[in-house]
Design a protein around this motif. Structure first.
Motif, short mmCIF file in Angstrom:
data_model
loop_
_atom_site.label_atom_id
_atom_site.label_comp_id
_atom_site.label_asym_id
_atom_site.label_seq_id
_atom_site.Cartn_x
_atom_site.Cartn_y
_atom_site.Cartn_z
N HIS A 155 0.85 -1.19 0.00
CA HIS A 155 0.00 0.00 0.00
C HIS A 155 0.89 1.25 0.00
N TYR A 156 0.85 1.97 -1.12
CA TYR A 156 1.59 3.22 -1.24
C TYR A 156 0.66 4.39 -0.96
N SER A 157 1.18 5.40 -0.28
CA SER A 157 0.41 6.61 -0.02
C SER A 157 0.97 7.75 -0.86
N TYR A 158 0.06 8.48 -1.53
CA TYR A 158 0.43 9.64 -2.34
C TYR A 158 -0.40 10.85 -1.89
N ASN A 159 0.09 12.02 -2.24
CA ASN A 159 -0.66 13.27 -2.02
C ASN A 159 -1.10 13.44 -0.57
N GLY A 160 -0.16 13.18 0.33
CA GLY A 160 -0.47 13.36 1.74
C GLY A 160 -1.55 12.44 2.26
N GLY A 161 -1.68 11.27 1.65
CA GLY A 161 -2.66 10.28 2.09
C GLY A 161 -3.98 10.35 1.35
N LYS A 162 -4.12 11.27 0.40
CA LYS A 162 -5.37 11.40 -0.34
C LYS A 162 -5.54 10.31 -1.39
N THR A 163 -4.44 9.73 -1.82
CA THR A 163 -4.48 8.72 -2.88
C THR A 163 -3.70 7.49 -2.43
N GLU A 164 -4.29 6.31 -2.66
CA GLU A 164 -3.61 5.06 -2.35
C GLU A 164 -3.31 4.31 -3.63
N LEU A 165 -2.10 3.80 -3.73
CA LEU A 165 -1.73 2.87 -4.79
C LEU A 165 -1.59 1.51 -4.14
N HIS A 166 -2.45 0.59 -4.51
CA HIS A 166 -2.47 -0.75 -3.92
C HIS A 166 -1.92 -1.73 -4.95
N VAL A 167 -0.79 -2.32 -4.66
CA VAL A 167 -0.14 -3.29 -5.55
C VAL A 167 -0.29 -4.67 -4.91
N CYS A 168 -1.01 -5.55 -5.57
CA CYS A 168 -1.34 -6.84 -4.95
C CYS A 168 -1.46 -7.93 -6.01
N ASN A 169 -1.00 -9.12 -5.69
CA ASN A 169 -1.07 -10.22 -6.64
C ASN A 169 -2.50 -10.68 -6.89
N LYS A 170 -3.46 -10.26 -6.08
CA LYS A 170 -4.85 -10.65 -6.28
C LYS A 170 -5.51 -9.87 -7.41
N PHE A 171 -4.90 -8.76 -7.82
CA PHE A 171 -5.44 -7.98 -8.92
C PHE A 171 -4.97 -8.55 -10.26
N PRO A 172 -5.79 -8.42 -11.32
CA PRO A 172 -5.33 -8.85 -12.65
C PRO A 172 -4.18 -7.98 -13.12
N MET A 173 -3.42 -8.49 -14.07
CA MET A 173 -2.27 -7.75 -14.60
C MET A 173 -2.75 -6.49 -15.31
N GLY A 174 -2.51 -5.35 -14.70
CA GLY A 174 -2.94 -4.09 -15.29
C GLY A 174 -3.01 -2.99 -14.26
N VAL A 175 -3.57 -1.86 -14.67
CA VAL A 175 -3.64 -0.67 -13.82
C VAL A 175 -5.07 -0.12 -13.85
N LYS A 176 -5.66 0.05 -12.67
CA LYS A 176 -7.04 0.54 -12.55
C LYS A 176 -7.05 1.81 -11.71
N PHE A 177 -7.45 2.92 -12.33
CA PHE A 177 -7.57 4.20 -11.64
C PHE A 177 -9.02 4.38 -11.19
N ILE A 178 -9.24 4.67 -9.92
CA ILE A 178 -10.59 4.81 -9.37
C ILE A 178 -10.77 6.24 -8.88
N GLY A 179 -11.80 6.90 -9.40
CA GLY A 179 -12.03 8.30 -9.08
C GLY A 179 -12.86 8.53 -7.84
N GLU A 180 -13.10 9.78 -7.52
CA GLU A 180 -13.76 10.18 -6.28
C GLU A 180 -15.21 9.73 -6.20
N LYS A 181 -15.86 9.49 -7.36
CA LYS A 181 -17.25 9.05 -7.36
C LYS A 181 -17.37 7.55 -7.64
N GLY A 182 -16.24 6.85 -7.60
CA GLY A 182 -16.27 5.41 -7.81
C GLY A 182 -16.14 4.99 -9.25
N GLU A 183 -16.14 5.94 -10.19
CA GLU A 183 -15.94 5.58 -11.58
C GLU A 183 -14.47 5.20 -11.79
N TRP A 184 -14.23 4.37 -12.79
CA TRP A 184 -12.85 3.90 -12.95
C TRP A 184 -12.47 3.72 -14.41
#
Length: 482
Positions: free
Chosen positions: A309-338
């Motif tokens: 679990h990486y913290s960015y922007n003073g804790g406002k943004t989390e980067l979660h790197v985990c083997n349970k996620f599929p190979m790729g990158v998913k950005f999730i916005g403030e309203k849950g859209e991604w």
């Protein structure tokens, strides 16, 4: 015998006999309209033969391979024949061969160097090439430690040479589009990024084997422990028919760190790009992992599962790197859209794992198709290209280090995030709760003595960055300070 401090204090005296000539003396040469970039290839293996040299063949109007270098004589001979096959219309095409990269770098006719070697060698060869005045293509990950990466990035700036790093996803449409949409606020403030980078599998053999006569094994070990016994699963295949196989060192510390830097150099790089952190990085990383089973004579020893679990922007943004996620990158916005991006069915080499494509995992995915619509005139336009490798050649011909899609400074920041994950896993070894590292991106400092030790360059005898830099008249401390 000098230690590092003593050596640095006398580096000027050591450097005096070394005369920089040609492009090494100052500005890189300019190219006429039809003049080609002369390339030397260091490392004849999986990536150079399945990706980088074939690309040179594709863009032969812009470049030509004139030299190859490898410390394995069998692979060196294979590299010569590989190049001759590229230029088979010219039966007498000359290919210079070198067993030592220093000799290749001393060739004034070579403009640029492809560095396609194990990770623990990246910094030594990259720094030497830049110091010698060459432009470089550096395979990812950028460096094995954070300090090594800082030396490469600073030296690239000091020498004003073009660096392109093999994080080529920035030159792939789906990754560029998603990151540009994210940077321009398509899904609002980013609250979370999920990254999956796959898993390594235990294997290799710890059985001691005789060193092949064609391999300079001491040099292959370089700055690492010279007592490590030889087994081909520690190094690479000796069967040239299997040169495209994934080499053992990729999942064998300290030569590689496993998936965190291997695929992390691709997907964590995209996360950094989308978050606009090309000139900074995370505030901290916390996490756990499991390590490979080395019982029963198995050799490979890097991490397997991971949860970081990486913290960015003073804790406002989390980067979660985990083997349970599929190979790729998913950005999730403030309203849950991604917005989600992955390679789909793209494979870099034949030995890469297949990426599932079952109708739910495509190169581009979003909760709503409308989110993927391109922005006609984005406020933040991200630099990309139609071919990452060609972009390197174009930058060289333009004489513009800023033109590359993944330059040295950007690569250092992405590589740092990967290294911080590896350091966190290492510090958490044997601890159920794992470990946590705070990070000051501006000073590139952890404020943690244990973590700081993991940032330092590898060194053994002559395989030392201070020694390497002094060979070309540069002082280690001055380069590190920039």
């Amino acid at each position: 015998m000098f230690n590092r401090r003593q050596f640095l204090g006398t580096s000027a005296a050591f450097a005096a006999p070394f005369i920089l000539t040609g492009c090494a003396a100052g500005r890189a040469r300019t190219f006429a309209a039809n003049e080609k970039v002369n390339i030397g290839v260091v490392g004849i293996g999986r990536i150079s033969t399945t990706m980088d040299m074939p690309l040179a063949a594709k863009y032969r109007d812009l470049c030509r391979i004139t030299a190859v270098c490898d410390l394995d004589a069998k692979r060196l001979a294979h590299g010569v024949q590989f190049v001759k096959n590229i230029y088979k219309e010219d039966p007498g095409y000359p290919v210079k061969t070198y067993a030592d990269y220093h000799d290749l770098l001393a060739d004034p006719s070579i403009d640029a160097v492809e560095i396609c070697i194990p990770d623990h060698w990246h910094a030594l060869v990259a720094c030497a090439a830049l110091a010698a005045g060459k432009h470089i293509w550096l395979q990812k990950p950028f460096a094995q430690t954070i300090t090594e990466g800082r030396l490469i990035a600073n030296l690239a700036k000091m020498r004003n040479r073009v660096v392109q790093v093999g994080s080529w996803q920035r030159s792939v449409e789906q990754f560029h589009r998603v990151c540009e949409l994210v940077r321009n606020g398509r899904i609002g403030e980013i609250k979370r990024v999920e990254v999956g980078i796959g898993l390594d599998k235990a294997g290799g053999s710890s059985a001691v084997e005789p060193v092949p006569a064609n391999l300079n094994y001491d040099m292959w070990l370089g700055p690492t422990d010279e007592k490590a016994p030889y087994n081909w699963t520690r190094v690479h295949q000796q069967d040239l028919k299997r040169i495209a196989d994934r080499p053992g060192w990729i999942q064998m510390a300290p030569y590689g760190w496993g998936m965190i830097t291997n695929w992390g150099a691709h997907h964590i790089d995209i996360a950094q790009w989308g978050l606009g952190k090309d000139d900074s990085g995370p505030d901290s990383v916390t996490g756990t992992c499991e390590w490979m089973d080395t019982t029963g004579g198995k050799l490979w020893n890097v991490h397997t599962t991971y949860d970081l679990h990486y913290s960015y922007n003073g804790g406002k943004t989390e980067l979660h790197v985990c083997n349970k996620f599929p190979m790729g990158v998913k950005f999730i916005g403030e309203k849950g859209e991604w917005l989600y991006c992955m390679r789909g069915k793209v494979k870099v080499t034949p030995s890469d794992p297949d990426v599932p494509s079952n109708g739910k995992m495509q190169p581009l995915m979003a909760s709503k198709n409308i989110l993927l619509e391109k922005i006609a005139k984005p406020e933040i336009a991200l630099h990309t290209s139609d071919c990452h490798w060609k972009n390197w050649l174009e930058a060289i011909r333009l004489g513009d280090p800023t033109y590359t899609v993944t330059n040295a400074e950007e690569a250092q920041r992405s590589s740092t995030a990967c290294c911080l994950g590896q350091m966190c896993m290492e510090l958490g070894r044997g601890k159920k709760e794992g470990a946590s590292i705070k990070w000051c991106a501006e000073k590139e400092d952890t404020c943690c003595p244990e973590a700081k030790k993991l940032m330092t360059p590898f060194s053994r005898g002559k395989y030392d960055l201070a020694t390497e830099l002094a060979r070309y008249g540069f002082n280690y401390d001055k380069v590190l300070r920039g």
